[in-house]
Design a protein around this motif. Structure first.
Motif, short mmCIF file in Angstrom:
data_model
loop_
_atom_site.label_atom_id
_atom_site.label_comp_id
_atom_site.label_asym_id
_atom_site.label_seq_id
_atom_site.Cartn_x
_atom_site.Cartn_y
_atom_site.Cartn_z
N ILE A 59 0.86 -1.18 0.00
CA ILE A 59 0.00 0.00 0.00
C ILE A 59 0.90 1.23 0.00
CG2 ILE A 59 -1.82 1.29 1.18
CD1 ILE A 59 -2.68 -1.30 2.51
N ARG A 60 0.57 2.18 -0.87
CA ARG A 60 1.27 3.46 -0.91
C ARG A 60 0.34 4.52 -0.33
NH1 ARG A 60 4.11 2.81 -6.89
NH2 ARG A 60 5.74 1.40 -6.13
N TYR A 61 0.83 5.17 0.72
CA TYR A 61 0.07 6.21 1.41
C TYR A 61 0.71 7.56 1.19
CZ TYR A 61 -2.01 2.58 4.47
OH TYR A 61 -2.67 1.50 4.97
N GLU A 62 -0.13 8.56 1.29
CA GLU A 62 0.32 9.95 1.39
C GLU A 62 -0.20 10.43 2.74
OE1 GLU A 62 -1.47 13.75 -0.79
OE2 GLU A 62 -0.30 12.45 -2.13
N VAL A 63 0.65 11.00 3.55
CA VAL A 63 0.22 11.55 4.83
C VAL A 63 -0.23 12.99 4.56
CG1 VAL A 63 0.91 12.17 7.17
CG2 VAL A 63 1.74 10.03 6.15
N THR A 64 -1.44 13.29 5.00
CA THR A 64 -2.03 14.60 4.71
C THR A 64 -1.60 15.64 5.74
OG1 THR A 64 -4.01 14.25 6.07
CG2 THR A 64 -4.08 13.44 3.78
N PRO A 65 -1.74 16.92 5.38
CA PRO A 65 -1.57 17.97 6.40
C PRO A 65 -2.68 17.83 7.44
CG PRO A 65 -1.53 18.90 4.18
CD PRO A 65 -1.98 17.47 4.05
N HIS A 66 -2.50 18.44 8.57
CA HIS A 66 -3.54 18.43 9.60
C HIS A 66 -4.80 19.11 9.08
CE1 HIS A 66 -0.40 18.02 13.04
NE2 HIS A 66 -0.62 16.89 12.42
N ASP A 67 -5.94 18.55 9.44
CA ASP A 67 -7.21 19.18 9.07
C ASP A 67 -7.59 20.21 10.13
OD1 ASP A 67 -8.22 17.76 11.26
OD2 ASP A 67 -9.46 16.42 10.07
N PHE A 68 -8.82 20.69 10.09
CA PHE A 68 -9.28 21.74 11.01
C PHE A 68 -9.28 21.29 12.46
CE2 PHE A 68 -12.86 19.44 9.30
CZ PHE A 68 -13.59 19.10 10.43
N ASP A 69 -9.26 19.96 12.69
CA ASP A 69 -9.18 19.44 14.06
C ASP A 69 -7.75 19.12 14.47
OD1 ASP A 69 -11.86 19.52 14.84
OD2 ASP A 69 -12.30 17.58 13.90
N GLY A 70 -6.79 19.44 13.61
CA GLY A 70 -5.40 19.16 13.93
C GLY A 70 -4.99 17.71 13.73
N VAL A 71 -5.70 17.02 12.82
CA VAL A 71 -5.43 15.60 12.59
C VAL A 71 -4.93 15.39 11.16
CG1 VAL A 71 -6.45 13.28 12.54
CG2 VAL A 71 -7.23 14.95 14.23
N GLY A 72 -3.84 14.62 11.01
CA GLY A 72 -3.36 14.21 9.71
C GLY A 72 -3.83 12.79 9.44
N TYR A 73 -3.97 12.43 8.20
CA TYR A 73 -4.48 11.11 7.83
C TYR A 73 -3.55 10.43 6.83
CZ TYR A 73 -8.73 12.78 9.99
OH TYR A 73 -9.63 13.27 10.88
#
Length: 154
Positions: A59-73
């Motif tokens: 699996i190839r993932y991209e880690v996202t920037p934090h969203d409005f709740d301060g969470v990256g995915y």
């Protein structure tokens, strides 16, 4: 509709996680830790992971920037069939993919897995229990170099 060109950032963290072994749970925990930090306007974070267990493949993932709740995915970019993560060919293919998708001025390439240690005679890393293979340091350096990552290449 034409696709947008990837944004060139200052840094790219490219993590190759060869976890098709007894480190699978730790591999997934480390991806979760990367998500806690997230990516940013300056940093791409990309992961290729191979584990034992529920999903048979890469699996190839991209880690996202934090969203409005301060969470990256971790965003799934691609699922690939089972491959030998103890093979320098697999490492090189991921790095070529990641360098194209995540252009940056500077790169950090991480090869994550069991390793025999730098003082060991064989100095292997990336043990894949399914294939029984691993890479020695010369194979890792050659794969990174062939993909376009060298100590003088930023």
């Amino acid at each position: 509709m034409a696709a947008n060109k990837p944004q060139k950032k200052h840094w790219a963290l490219l993590a190759y996680i060869a976890g098709d072994n007894d480190l699978s749970d730790f591999a997934l925990s480390d991806v979760t830790e990367m998500c806690k930090e997230g990516s940013s306007e300056d940093i791409h974070v990309s992961v290729q992971i191979d584990t034992q267990g529920d999903y048979d493949g890469l699996i190839r993932y991209e880690v996202t920037p934090h969203d409005f709740d301060g969470v990256g995915y971790r965003k799934v970019i691609e699922r690939k069939p089972e491959a030998d993560s103890g093979s320098s060919k697999c490492l090189q293919e991921y790095m070529e993919f990641a360098l194209k998708r995540y252009p940056s001025k500077n790169k950090i390439a991480v090869v994550w897995s069991h390793g025999s240690g730098f003082k060991a005679v064989s100095r292997d890393a990336g043990f894949d229990y399914s294939s029984g293979n691993s890479m020695d340091m010369n194979e890792i350096v050659k794969a990174l170099s062939n993909a376009g990552i060298t100590k003088n290449n930023k």
